[in-house]
Scaffold this motif. Sequence first.
Motif, PDB file in Angstrom:
ATOM      1  N   SER A 149     -52.026 -72.036  -8.973  1.00  0.00           N
ATOM      2  CA  SER A 149     -51.789 -73.024  -8.670  1.00  0.00           C
ATOM      3  C   SER A 149     -50.542 -73.367  -8.814  1.00  0.00           C
ATOM      4  O   SER A 149     -49.437 -72.527  -9.202  1.00  0.00           O
ATOM      5  CB  SER A 149     -52.103 -74.708  -9.503  1.00  0.00           C
ATOM      6  OG  SER A 149     -53.294 -74.542  -9.947  1.00  0.00           O
ATOM      7  N   GLU A 150     -50.000 -74.079  -7.571  1.00  0.00           N
ATOM      8  CA  GLU A 150     -48.598 -73.912  -6.974  1.00  0.00           C
ATOM      9  C   GLU A 150     -47.140 -74.655  -8.679  1.00  0.00           C
ATOM     10  O   GLU A 150     -46.354 -74.380  -8.890  1.00  0.00           O
ATOM     11  CB  GLU A 150     -48.690 -75.188  -6.064  1.00  0.00           C
ATOM     12  CG  GLU A 150     -47.286 -75.267  -5.016  1.00  0.00           C
ATOM     13  CD  GLU A 150     -46.731 -73.393  -5.076  1.00  0.00           C
ATOM     14  OE1 GLU A 150     -45.390 -73.550  -5.288  1.00  0.00           O
ATOM     15  OE2 GLU A 150     -47.826 -72.881  -4.606  1.00  0.00           O
ATOM     16  N   TYR A 151     -47.768 -75.657  -9.074  1.00  0.00           N
ATOM     17  CA  TYR A 151     -46.337 -75.657 -10.382  1.00  0.00           C
ATOM     18  C   TYR A 151     -46.574 -74.926 -11.055  1.00  0.00           C
ATOM     19  O   TYR A 151     -45.498 -74.828 -12.099  1.00  0.00           O
ATOM     20  CB  TYR A 151     -47.880 -76.561 -10.496  1.00  0.00           C
ATOM     21  CG  TYR A 151     -49.023 -76.526 -11.968  1.00  0.00           C
ATOM     22  CD1 TYR A 151     -49.606 -75.084 -12.794  1.00  0.00           C
ATOM     23  CD2 TYR A 151     -50.748 -77.435 -11.301  1.00  0.00           C
ATOM     24  CE1 TYR A 151     -50.681 -74.791 -12.611  1.00  0.00           C
ATOM     25  CE2 TYR A 151     -51.580 -76.669 -12.243  1.00  0.00           C
ATOM     26  CZ  TYR A 151     -51.701 -75.946 -12.130  1.00  0.00           C
ATOM     27  OH  TYR A 151     -52.592 -74.867 -12.984  1.00  0.00           O
ATOM     28  N   LYS A 174     -49.772 -72.341  -3.092  1.00  0.00           N
ATOM     29  CA  LYS A 174     -49.173 -73.203  -1.459  1.00  0.00           C
ATOM     30  C   LYS A 174     -47.933 -73.245  -1.918  1.00  0.00           C
ATOM     31  O   LYS A 174     -47.351 -74.063  -1.655  1.00  0.00           O
ATOM     32  CB  LYS A 174     -50.519 -73.969  -1.401  1.00  0.00           C
ATOM     33  CG  LYS A 174     -49.978 -74.519  -0.065  1.00  0.00           C
ATOM     34  CD  LYS A 174     -51.427 -75.575   0.624  1.00  0.00           C
ATOM     35  CE  LYS A 174     -51.424 -75.835   1.763  1.00  0.00           C
ATOM     36  NZ  LYS A 174     -51.857 -77.531   1.526  1.00  0.00           N
ATOM     37  N   PRO A 175     -47.055 -71.577  -1.056  1.00  0.00           N
ATOM     38  CA  PRO A 175     -45.793 -72.630  -1.321  1.00  0.00           C
ATOM     39  C   PRO A 175     -45.328 -73.054  -0.629  1.00  0.00           C
ATOM     40  O   PRO A 175     -45.720 -72.676   0.743  1.00  0.00           O
ATOM     41  CB  PRO A 175     -45.101 -70.259  -1.488  1.00  0.00           C
ATOM     42  CG  PRO A 175     -46.090 -70.041  -1.192  1.00  0.00           C
ATOM     43  CD  PRO A 175     -47.649 -70.627  -1.621  1.00  0.00           C
ATOM     44  N   LYS A 176     -43.896 -73.690  -0.495  1.00  0.00           N
ATOM     45  CA  LYS A 176     -43.325 -74.582   0.812  1.00  0.00           C
ATOM     46  C   LYS A 176     -42.949 -73.840   1.802  1.00  0.00           C
ATOM     47  O   LYS A 176     -42.106 -73.476   2.716  1.00  0.00           O
ATOM     48  CB  LYS A 176     -42.572 -75.180  -0.014  1.00  0.00           C
ATOM     49  CG  LYS A 176     -42.537 -76.508  -0.892  1.00  0.00           C
ATOM     50  CD  LYS A 176     -42.041 -77.521  -0.805  1.00  0.00           C
ATOM     51  CE  LYS A 176     -41.903 -78.834  -1.981  1.00  0.00           C
ATOM     52  NZ  LYS A 176     -42.921 -79.599  -1.184  1.00  0.00           N
ATOM     53  N   VAL A 177     -42.033 -72.259   1.227  1.00  0.00           N
ATOM     54  CA  VAL A 177     -42.218 -71.046   2.690  1.00  0.00           C
ATOM     55  C   VAL A 177     -43.603 -70.802   3.296  1.00  0.00           C
ATOM     56  O   VAL A 177     -42.912 -70.642   4.863  1.00  0.00           O
ATOM     57  CB  VAL A 177     -41.891 -69.547   1.748  1.00  0.00           C
ATOM     58  CG1 VAL A 177     -41.539 -68.919   2.957  1.00  0.00           C
ATOM     59  CG2 VAL A 177     -40.756 -69.772   0.813  1.00  0.00           C
ATOM     60  N   VAL A 235     -46.784 -81.057   2.611  1.00  0.00           N
ATOM     61  CA  VAL A 235     -48.070 -81.279   1.815  1.00  0.00           C
ATOM     62  C   VAL A 235     -48.740 -81.800   2.318  1.00  0.00           C
ATOM     63  O   VAL A 235     -48.986 -83.387   2.675  1.00  0.00           O
ATOM     64  CB  VAL A 235     -47.271 -82.261   0.507  1.00  0.00           C
ATOM     65  CG1 VAL A 235     -48.120 -82.272  -0.755  1.00  0.00           C
ATOM     66  CG2 VAL A 235     -46.292 -81.393   0.167  1.00  0.00           C
ATOM     67  N   ASP A 236     -49.751 -81.259   2.730  1.00  0.00           N
ATOM     68  CA  ASP A 236     -51.241 -81.801   3.506  1.00  0.00           C
ATOM     69  C   ASP A 236     -52.197 -80.984   3.036  1.00  0.00           C
ATOM     70  O   ASP A 236     -52.771 -79.691   3.755  1.00  0.00           O
ATOM     71  CB  ASP A 236     -50.238 -81.810   4.874  1.00  0.00           C
ATOM     72  CG  ASP A 236     -51.947 -82.423   5.288  1.00  0.00           C
ATOM     73  OD1 ASP A 236     -53.326 -82.467   5.111  1.00  0.00           O
ATOM     74  OD2 ASP A 236     -51.763 -83.467   6.766  1.00  0.00           O
ATOM     75  N   ILE A 288     -46.122 -81.190  -5.573  1.00  0.00           N
ATOM     76  CA  ILE A 288     -47.236 -80.555  -4.422  1.00  0.00           C
ATOM     77  C   ILE A 288     -48.301 -80.848  -4.495  1.00  0.00           C
ATOM     78  O   ILE A 288     -49.341 -80.089  -3.484  1.00  0.00           O
ATOM     79  CB  ILE A 288     -47.780 -78.925  -5.492  1.00  0.00           C
ATOM     80  CG1 ILE A 288     -48.544 -79.464  -7.084  1.00  0.00           C
ATOM     81  CG2 ILE A 288     -46.393 -78.602  -6.222  1.00  0.00           C
ATOM     82  CD1 ILE A 288     -49.755 -78.518  -7.840  1.00  0.00           C
ATOM     83  N   PHE A 289     -48.652 -82.016  -4.539  1.00  0.00           N
ATOM     84  CA  PHE A 289     -49.864 -83.113  -3.567  1.00  0.00           C
ATOM     85  C   PHE A 289     -49.069 -84.157  -3.206  1.00  0.00           C
ATOM     86  O   PHE A 289     -48.106 -84.587  -3.560  1.00  0.00           O
ATOM     87  CB  PHE A 289     -50.928 -82.866  -4.778  1.00  0.00           C
ATOM     88  CG  PHE A 289     -51.986 -82.626  -4.953  1.00  0.00           C
ATOM     89  CD1 PHE A 289     -51.906 -80.429  -4.748  1.00  0.00           C
ATOM     90  CD2 PHE A 289     -53.061 -82.699  -5.839  1.00  0.00           C
ATOM     91  CE1 PHE A 289     -51.980 -80.144  -5.558  1.00  0.00           C
ATOM     92  CE2 PHE A 289     -54.111 -82.271  -6.674  1.00  0.00           C
ATOM     93  CZ  PHE A 289     -53.953 -80.196  -6.076  1.00  0.00           C
TER      94      PHE A 289
END
Length: 459
Positions: free
Chosen positions: A73-75, A111-114, A119-120, A315-316
Amino acid sequence: MKAGKLAFIIACIISRTAFSQTTVNVDFSKEMGPMKISQMALGQGGLSEEPMLSKHITEIRALHPAVIRLFVSEYYNVLPEKGKYHFTTLDSTVNNILQTGSKPFMSFCLKPKVFFPVVDHDIVEPNDYEGWEQFVYDVVRHYVDKGAGIEYWEVGNEVDFGEDGGTPYRFKPESYARYYKHTVAAILKADPKAKVGGPALANYKSPILPELLRACSAEKIPLHFVSWHNYDNRPAFIRSQIDYVKEMLKGYPDLHPETIMNEWNMHLFNPPLDPRFQPCFVMETIWQMKDAGLDWSCYYQVRDWYVNYDTFAKIFSAHGAAFMSRWWNRQAQFSGLIDYQGYIRPAYFSFKLLSRMAGRKLDLHTDSKTVHGFATHDPQLQMHNMLLWNFSADSVKVKLQLKALPKDMMVRHIVLDAEGGSSDENHRLRPDPFVNIKKGDQLVEVTLQPWAVHYWSFE
């Protein structure tokens, strides 16, 4: 068999209930092939980047799961910025799984911000598929180069459910098929030996699965397994889902995916509170899975864990972070084999007994709808093993016909005690003294209390 030789059987008398009766036949001369009980495995997460399993390596190793499913997960913050990788935190959990003797089953939920600057959970496809494929390749290749031996890579988790399923995606059928195609191409480029699949559905009847099957068949996209989840108090209903998915797969004879129910447990909102129920439920559900021909399962989960609101707020959405915090920090939880405080729950000992069903399956059958069991020959430990349980609120008298015992043996009988106050293994798995039993055919009788689980070793 004379009455004196029934000492290894506990006859339980319940005066308030009229007993039903059934017969169980076990033929020690008929081996039915590998049991593969280790494929009825475990899962953990996705709750935290912290080392949730690190303090329980020994306890997990004793269960011998072939895999432990992990939410990637993204964390874990694997790609904090473009071109910069951070594997240390994820590596720690992967290493813990390897220390248990299991292999990680990687549910890829990064789901990296790159690639996803907003966030959706309804924004499900990356802003750059070429860059995404390179990112996925790099993650998988990292574990190939480490020699982690990871075989299974799952594309997403509860992709039909979004943040309320603890996942950052809520796909439509067409978008998932497209995302799956790009993602598995990168996985298999990095590791051609990997097995890829999905979609880890929350609802097994979601239209995402038939569209994935259609796309994989039409476009020759690799699909090595299909996966879905269920939480229900009825093992027979869980079995019906296996039948449903297998029937759907018949429409695509060019595909030959394994079937994997890689999250399952009792009903999340209304689990029975009788402490005897869950250990027996584990047994009956796995029996239904094996009898229906399911290839793999991952019980959810190894350990319950309090989540950190701030972790998910990064991340959520605010709704998703609040939901995760409410669910795990305020709701009564019964999922983990190990509780929040690190204590072992009774269901752990169901998996402990199931782990003893190693080796080759023996012919065991019964006409009962509530009394089922497993029996095996373990050539490595040079012994035989048998489990019986009664998935019922009523007691049952069982005539146990043991056929073709290969030699005189010492027998140990154990009853799983879910109600006792101690988690000491000798209290939970309450042993009778060893007794001797003669080779050949034997007929014994045992009364199984409601939700009872009994085990016998033959040495």
